[in-house]
Scaffold this active site. Sequence first.
Site, PDB file in Angstrom:
ATOM      1  N   VAL A 187       0.842  -1.193   0.000  1.00  0.00           N
ATOM      2  CA  VAL A 187       0.000   0.000   0.000  1.00  0.00           C
ATOM      3  C   VAL A 187       0.880   1.246   0.000  1.00  0.00           C
ATOM      4  CG1 VAL A 187      -1.747   1.282   1.318  1.00  0.00           C
ATOM      5  CG2 VAL A 187      -1.769  -1.219   1.333  1.00  0.00           C
ATOM      6  N   CYS A 188       0.465   2.271  -0.756  1.00  0.00           N
ATOM      7  CA  CYS A 188       1.100   3.591  -0.685  1.00  0.00           C
ATOM      8  C   CYS A 188       0.026   4.645  -0.908  1.00  0.00           C
ATOM      9  CB  CYS A 188       2.253   3.717  -1.683  1.00  0.00           C
ATOM     10  SG  CYS A 188       1.754   3.825  -3.403  1.00  0.00           S
ATOM     11  N   ARG A 189       0.413   5.824  -1.302  1.00  0.00           N
ATOM     12  CA  ARG A 189      -0.554   6.905  -1.484  1.00  0.00           C
ATOM     13  C   ARG A 189      -1.445   6.671  -2.711  1.00  0.00           C
ATOM     14  NH1 ARG A 189      -0.505  11.530  -4.534  1.00  0.00           N
ATOM     15  NH2 ARG A 189      -1.921  13.164  -3.836  1.00  0.00           N
ATOM     16  N   GLY A 220      -0.424   4.113  -5.441  1.00  0.00           N
ATOM     17  CA  GLY A 220      -0.163   2.835  -6.098  1.00  0.00           C
ATOM     18  C   GLY A 220       1.177   2.751  -6.800  1.00  0.00           C
ATOM     19  N   MET A 266      -3.951   4.778  -0.909  1.00  0.00           N
ATOM     20  CA  MET A 266      -4.797   5.386   0.118  1.00  0.00           C
ATOM     21  C   MET A 266      -5.742   6.439  -0.458  1.00  0.00           C
ATOM     22  SD  MET A 266      -4.309   3.766   2.895  1.00  0.00           S
ATOM     23  CE  MET A 266      -5.131   4.821   4.102  1.00  0.00           C
TER      24      MET A 266
END
Length: 98
Positions: A62-64, A66, A90
């Site tokens: 997971v990141c901000r 993708g 996110m």
Amino acid sequence: MKEISAIEVQKRLENGEKLNLIDVREVDEVNAGHIPDIMHIPLGLLEFRTHELDKCKPYIMVCRSGGRSGQATHYLQSHGFDVTNMTGGMLSWEGKVE
């Protein structure tokens, strides 16, 4: 590269499934809001912390948005891990955050 949507991750968590989520964002981003019970390993430290991971477990990155989680997914896959990228990151997450 395997991918999963944020909505699918949320549904699986809401159904009580135990997922191994790894957030590769920076500390300040994670502190601003993250999925509960997520493991935090900033992307820049991933290569130094792979020993903390189990090749027998599947992981969802997971990141901000993708992008960084996609890089992490490629890296871990190349080292024999079962990894899936959460598309949209996110920014697409509508579930609970801490």
